[in-house]
Design an enzyme around this catalytic site. Structure first.
Site, PDB file in Angstrom:
ATOM      1  CG  ASP A  66      -2.142   0.943   0.953  1.00  0.00           C
ATOM      2  OD1 ASP A  66      -2.069   1.766   0.010  1.00  0.00           O
ATOM      3  OD2 ASP A  66      -3.132   0.880   1.697  1.00  0.00           O
TER       4      ASP A  66
HETATM    5  C1  BGC Z   1      -4.840   3.532  -0.034  1.00  0.00           C
HETATM    6  C2  BGC Z   1      -4.985   2.604  -1.201  1.00  0.00           C
HETATM    7  C3  BGC Z   1      -4.814   3.374  -2.480  1.00  0.00           C
HETATM    8  C4  BGC Z   1      -3.448   4.052  -2.471  1.00  0.00           C
HETATM    9  C5  BGC Z   1      -3.167   4.872  -3.722  1.00  0.00           C
HETATM   10  C6  BGC Z   1      -3.541   4.317  -0.100  1.00  0.00           C
HETATM   11  O1  BGC Z   1      -3.473   5.280   0.907  1.00  0.00           O
HETATM   12  O2  BGC Z   1      -4.903   2.807   1.181  1.00  0.00           O
HETATM   13  O3  BGC Z   1      -6.238   1.973  -1.173  1.00  0.00           O
HETATM   14  O4  BGC Z   1      -4.958   2.524  -3.587  1.00  0.00           O
HETATM   15  O5  BGC Z   1      -3.393   4.930  -1.354  1.00  0.00           O
HETATM   16  O6  BGC Z   1      -3.940   6.002  -3.755  1.00  0.00           O
END
Ligand code: BGC
Length: 793
Positions: free
Chosen positions: A248
């Site tokens: 993530d």
């Molecule tokens: C989120 C993800 C997301 C990623 C990119 C993260 O903070 O938890 O779900 O895909 O950011 O934006």
């Protein structure tokens, strides 16, 4: 770190490159280059290696629409993205229980990705709704792993059928936003296997996602991003995952540990920090180059998977996608109550007062990284006025004010006005007496009131959890005032997670749970209110009477960096049903404008034993006066199990669309897993023989048909150890007889004495006077019988 789209994606090249020769490239890449491949080049691209013609892969959020950021967007700028269709988020799509629809939504999203040169859509999220307060529940499907996994799998096959990959997220046990980057979800293995992992497992094994995104949190003390058990042993060795695992965003701590654990790609770019750590670890001999090669191979394979769909000049049909978004929204809404068939509203009659700012300013998606810039946006007020033009008067009063600024702040959630003032953000939810008075006046003059209430954007968002389950105070005051002057109130809810309805629902005649319905939700709502379509959504999460009834109470949001999943298997309806607790609306509930009768339940058992499958058939008849769609739910109960099991669990479902008076047979096949539990000692799924009940329901509390089943199952033989209890040794099919033989003739260790000693570890008993074998004999016997029973099962 660069932002946006400065890297040229492969799609922008005129000549779409041929597939990469991965083994050859692996031999040609330097160690530095291979390590660099394991990190993003910026926020949205993998690292290109121009020297060897390796292009970047572009990815973007996800999940219910494409959020491709424009090059000028900064990291916090969630609004600046290219227009894309905003489909209903997962909370709503889940209420459709319609895999075919989700597949089609997935196909449409795949096409939008192709048109934008995006190869990976970051979603869907299949985390379980452990608490209704999770700020990100709108992005997740359900409190039930089968429902979440089945629908997500259909979505994923849809997207990937267009040559676009997904990133299934957030793996795993990311069930709250509070302390999400650090908290340890402390969960026992059986609960992980039966509740928190199966949705991921189903998608991985049936839809083969190209990538998976790990979660921020720790699981039992180990960061998901560094969790070898999770990312390699479970995901790859057991489930056969053959794609790439990415972090993530900024979830990486010790990059070298991640590489060793099976975390292939760190996202976004760490500005070289991750690469440096990998190289240092290889130099120090704490990370093998083979681990780096493995990750680099997966990145190169991902490039190869992405290349065929990339070609310049692709477009998508925005109007067709909008129509699909409307269809999805119609199926998503759940009719909770409809006293005296107040709905659908007649097209002629006295004035309809539409009250509530949400009618004019729809709340149609959640806040955070999934926020889509819609291609169009419809509101229910305009849709109702257009549909009733010249036939029925539609008046409007906002009733409450909305802070529509999308930059959310928890302090703005109306729970702490002082904190809001201190933070310089407006507190929502303070009643405005003149707005309420205007609304009451219209309500008094109307034949029917359609009242749009729900959660303002600041109440729920990625990044923080809700403080409570209530609607804001101003809306509750409005609701009470309107219901006091008009007996025909229809409430339409806009919320991304369950709200408390119990205190007020008796004062209104109908409640339509609209969730967040996406960009076409306005017209979809009008279709349902006016009967152009019959509601067919069913709840994918329980609406409890009060938040305090939720099983996570006492273990949410955790303390000292740990959240203990103390309720174990009992999340959602598993808890409410097992504890026989009254709920406001049960899991699986949803009314229609027609009615259905269930009959003729038949089960056929095939292939008894570990590979059992059971075919369940029943007949559903539309007994009302108009066409409708019913979702038939199959629950399994196993009251005589040797281990604790929830009262009942959803193990299958099917939808059937029927004209008035029509009837159809519905078939659902239950596989062995539907009857199995995770055997912690044996570390595997086991189908314990015994009696099961198959229950067919219109909801978890509206069981229409039941039948009993007797399954032979498997003989479960726990491995023995010297420390295993004497009673277990004696009950063992092989060791029991061997031990009795050894003890034969002993006057000290007769049957009665053995029974008295049964709850002692055998090794301890062996130290008692006169016991004929010692601990070495016992260890040898354990090894021998374990080997024997393993080879015979
Ligand atoms: C989120 C993800 C997301 C990623 C990119 C993260 O903070 O938890 O779900 O895909 O950011 O934006």
């Amino acid at each position: 770190m660069s932002e946006g789209n400065e890297i040229t994606p492969a799609s922008d090249r005129l000549d779409v490159p041929r597939l990469l020769d991965v083994p050859r490239l692996l031999a040609e890449l330097t160690l530095d280059e291979k390590a660099a491949l394991l990190g993003g080049a910026d926020r949205w691209h993998t690292e290109p290696i121009e020297r060897l013609g390796i292009p970047a892969v572009m990815m973007a959020d996800g999940p219910h629409g494409l959020r491709k950021q424009s090059p000028e967007a900064t990291v916090l700028d969630l609004l600046v993205s290219y227009p894309a269709t905003c489909f209903p988020p997962a909370v709503a799509l889940a209420s459709t229980w319609d895999g075919d629809l989700l597949h089609r939504v997935g196909v449409a999203l795949g096409d939008e990705c192709r048109a934008e040169g995006v190869s990976i859509l970051l979603g869907p999220g299949v985390n379980m709704k452990r608490t209704p307060l999770c700020g990100r529940n709108f992005e997740y499907f359900s409190e039930d792993p089968l429902l979440a996994g089945s629908l997500a799998a259909a979505f994923v096959t849809g997207v990937q059928s267009r040559g676009i990959g997904v990133s299934l997220k957030h793996f795993a046990a990311n069930n709250q936003e509070t302390d999400r980057r650090h908290v340890s979800a402390d969960v026992d293995e059986r609960t992980l296997r039966e509740i928190y992992l199966p949705a991921f497992e189903r998608v991985v094994t049936t839809a083969r996602p190209w990538t998976l995104m790990c979660s921020y949190n720790r699981i039992n003390g180990v960061y998901s991003a560094e969790n070898h058990w999770l990312l390699t042993e479970v995901l790859r060795d057991e489930w056969g995952f053959d794609g790439l695992v990415m972090s993530d965003w900024d979830a990486m701590n010790l990059r070298e540990r991640g590489v060793a654990a099976g975390l292939d790609l760190e996202m976004p770019s760490s500005d070289g920090v991750g690469t440096r750590r990998i190289l240092d670890a290889v130099a120090a001999g704490t990370l093998s180059e083979a681990d780096v090669d493995r990750g680099a191979t997966r990145v190169l394979e991902l490039v190869n998977r992405s290349l065929p769909a990339l070609a310049p000049g692709q477009t998508f049909d925005a109007a067709a996608h909008h129509a699909l978004a409307r269809e999805a929204a119609v199926e998503s809404a759940v009719l909770l109550k409809n006293d005296g068939a107040l709905l659908p509203l007649a097209r002629s009659g006295g004035p309809i007062a539409v009250i509530g700012e949400f009618a004019r300013t729809p709340r149609y998606q959640g806040a955070g990284s999934s926020r889509v810039n819609p291609t169009r946006l419809e509101d229910a007020l305009t849709a109702l006025r257009e549909a009733l033009a010249g036939a029925r008067e539609v008046t409007f009063a906002p009733g409450f004010a909305l802070v529509t600024d999308v930059v959310t702040h928890p302090a703005a959630a109306g729970v702490d006005a002082a904190a809001a003032t201190a933070a310089g953000v407006p507190a929502t939810g303070t009643p405005d007496s003149s707005l309420i008075a205007d609304a009451v006046e219209l309500a008094r003059a109307a034949e029917v009131v359609v009242l749009f209430v729900g959660l303002p954007p600041s109440y729920e968002s990625e990044g923080y959890d809700r403080a409570h389950m209530n609607l804001p105070p101003d809306q509750l005051e409005l609701l009470a005032a309107v219901a006091a002057v008009n007996a025909n109130v229809v409430v339409v809810l806009s919320n991304g997670a369950a709200v408390t309805v119990h205190p007020w629902q008796d004062s209104v005649r109908a409640v339509l749970e609209g969730w967040l319905l996406g960009q076409a939700g306005g017209r979809a709502t009008a279709d349902l209110l006016l009967g152009a379509a019959s509601p067919s959504g069913k709840l994918a999460e329980t609406l409890p009477l009060a938040y305090e009834h939720n099983p996570s109470i006492g273990n949410f949001p955790g303390e000292d960096g740990v959240v203990r999943y103390g309720e174990g298997l009992l999340i959602g309806y598993r808890w409410y049903d097992t504890h026989r607790l009254d709920v406001a609306y049960p899991f699986g509930h949803g009314l229609s404008y027609t009615t259905f009768a269930y009959s003729d339940l038949v089960t056929r058992v095939h292939d008894d034993g570990a590979r059992t499958s059971v075919e369940v058939t029943c007949r559903v008849t539309n007994t009302g006066t108009r066409a409708g769609r019913e979702i038939v739910q199959v629950y399994v109960s196993n009251p005589g199990s040797s281990v604790f099991r929830p009262e009942q669990e959803l193990k299958g479902f099917a939808a059937v669309s029927l004209d008035a008076g029509a009837s159809a047979e519905v078939h659902v096949t239950l596989d062995a897993r539907a009857f199995s539990h995770w055997h912690t000692a044996a570390s595997r799924w086991t189908l314990e023989g015994g009696s099961f009940e198959v229950r067919i329901g219109a909801s978890s509390r509206d069981i229409r048909l039941t039948t009993a089943l007797q399954l032979a199952g498997e003989v479960i033989v726990d491995p023995l150890a010297p420390g295993t209890l004497l009673g277990v040794w004696l009950a063992h099919p092989v060791a029991g007889d061997r031990l009795r033989e050894i003890l034969q003739g002993s006057t000290v260790y007769d049957d009665y004495r053995l029974w008295r000693l049964r709850e002692n570890p055998l090794v301890r008993v062996s130290r008692m006077r006169g016991f004929p074998i010692d601990e070495h004999d016992i260890a040898a016997l354990a090894a021998e019988v374990n080997a024997q029973t393993e080879s015979s099962t």
